[in-house]
Motif scaffolding. Structure first.
Motif, mmCIF file in Angstrom:
data_model
loop_
_atom_site.group_PDB
_atom_site.id
_atom_site.type_symbol
_atom_site.label_atom_id
_atom_site.label_comp_id
_atom_site.label_asym_id
_atom_site.label_seq_id
_atom_site.Cartn_x
_atom_site.Cartn_y
_atom_site.Cartn_z
ATOM 1 N N ARG A 146 -39.727 -4.653 4.846
ATOM 2 C CA ARG A 146 -41.079 -4.637 5.547
ATOM 3 C C ARG A 146 -42.110 -5.664 4.778
ATOM 4 O O ARG A 146 -42.071 -5.777 3.867
ATOM 5 C CB ARG A 146 -41.538 -3.199 5.322
ATOM 6 N N ALA A 163 -59.510 5.488 12.756
ATOM 7 C CA ALA A 163 -59.644 4.489 11.875
ATOM 8 C C ALA A 163 -60.733 3.519 12.108
ATOM 9 O O ALA A 163 -61.108 2.719 11.218
ATOM 10 C CB ALA A 163 -58.534 3.704 11.975
ATOM 11 N N ASN A 223 -41.790 -2.346 13.535
ATOM 12 C CA ASN A 223 -42.173 -1.029 12.699
ATOM 13 C C ASN A 223 -41.357 0.131 13.092
ATOM 14 O O ASN A 223 -40.988 0.836 12.084
ATOM 15 C CB ASN A 223 -43.609 -1.006 12.720
ATOM 16 N N VAL A 248 -47.968 1.744 10.755
ATOM 17 C CA VAL A 248 -48.464 0.524 10.959
ATOM 18 C C VAL A 248 -49.559 0.167 10.149
ATOM 19 O O VAL A 248 -50.582 1.008 10.378
ATOM 20 C CB VAL A 248 -48.254 0.131 12.549
ATOM 21 N N TRP A 249 -49.663 -0.879 9.583
ATOM 22 C CA TRP A 249 -50.945 -1.234 9.094
ATOM 23 C C TRP A 249 -51.507 -2.500 9.939
ATOM 24 O O TRP A 249 -50.875 -3.280 9.992
ATOM 25 C CB TRP A 249 -50.816 -1.551 7.342
ATOM 26 N N LEU A 250 -52.610 -2.465 10.244
ATOM 27 C CA LEU A 250 -53.273 -3.551 10.805
ATOM 28 C C LEU A 250 -54.331 -4.176 9.835
ATOM 29 O O LEU A 250 -55.394 -3.113 9.182
ATOM 30 C CB LEU A 250 -53.941 -3.169 11.934
ATOM 31 N N VAL A 251 -54.746 -5.543 10.012
ATOM 32 C CA VAL A 251 -55.856 -5.951 9.211
ATOM 33 C C VAL A 251 -56.762 -6.555 10.310
ATOM 34 O O VAL A 251 -56.200 -7.453 11.240
ATOM 35 C CB VAL A 251 -55.373 -7.210 8.325
ATOM 36 N N MET A 281 -46.357 -7.772 5.453
ATOM 37 C CA MET A 281 -47.431 -8.075 6.240
ATOM 38 C C MET A 281 -47.186 -9.463 6.946
ATOM 39 O O MET A 281 -46.686 -10.349 6.146
ATOM 40 C CB MET A 281 -48.775 -8.054 5.222
ATOM 41 N N ARG A 322 -42.845 4.537 8.132
ATOM 42 C CA ARG A 322 -44.165 4.573 7.551
ATOM 43 C C ARG A 322 -45.234 3.855 8.585
ATOM 44 O O ARG A 322 -44.738 3.526 9.679
ATOM 45 C CB ARG A 322 -44.422 3.440 6.465
ATOM 46 N N CYS A 375 -50.341 -7.739 10.708
ATOM 47 C CA CYS A 375 -49.872 -6.260 10.725
ATOM 48 C C CYS A 375 -48.703 -6.185 9.972
ATOM 49 O O CYS A 375 -48.104 -7.310 9.584
ATOM 50 C CB CYS A 375 -49.695 -6.071 12.184
ATOM 51 N N THR A 376 -48.081 -4.871 9.857
ATOM 52 C CA THR A 376 -46.974 -5.006 9.073
ATOM 53 C C THR A 376 -45.820 -5.139 10.156
ATOM 54 O O THR A 376 -45.818 -5.108 11.277
ATOM 55 C CB THR A 376 -46.626 -3.391 8.635
ATOM 56 N N ASN A 405 -55.083 7.047 16.841
ATOM 57 C CA ASN A 405 -55.277 6.743 15.337
ATOM 58 C C ASN A 405 -56.261 5.591 15.384
ATOM 59 O O ASN A 405 -57.086 5.513 14.193
ATOM 60 C CB ASN A 405 -53.959 6.374 14.749
#
Length: 95
Positions: free
Chosen positions: A56, A19, A76, A85-88, A58, A83, A30-31, A15
């Motif tokens: 949850r 991305a 997570n 995982v979100w990464l910045v 950031m 859901r 990250c979340t 993934n």
């Protein structure tokens, strides 16, 4: 550099690769999930202890040691909605 988490490897077909994450990218946030006890007044009055609630958020990874970052990422798995995982990430381009 201490306190900076960078991407060292991106799995083929992962993934992250899909991305656009690249080796050398800097992880900035990250979340993460945190479990707390939710205690409605009626439960407290009845002598109860409440029930767990998962929140949850950031979470900034700047200045954190690698082990803390990994714990945040792993947390997570506690998300009841499962859901993604979100990464910045930040990419430093060579000039």
């Amino acid at each position: 550099m201490p306190g900076i988490t960078t991407v060292d490897e991106v799995g083929e077909g992962s993934n992250a690769e899909l991305a656009g994450v690249k080796v050398g990218d800097i992880l900035r946030a990250c979340t993460a999930c945190q479990v707390s006890m939710e205690m409605p007044t009626w439960q407290l009055m009845a002598g109860g202890i409440g029930r767990p609630k998962t929140s949850r958020m950031m979470w900034s990874v700047d200045g954190k040691v690698f082990e803390e970052v990994m714990e945040a990422l792993i947390s997570n798995s506690m998300d009841p909605q499962a859901r993604p995982v979100w990464l910045v990430v930040e990419r430093i381009e060579d000039v």
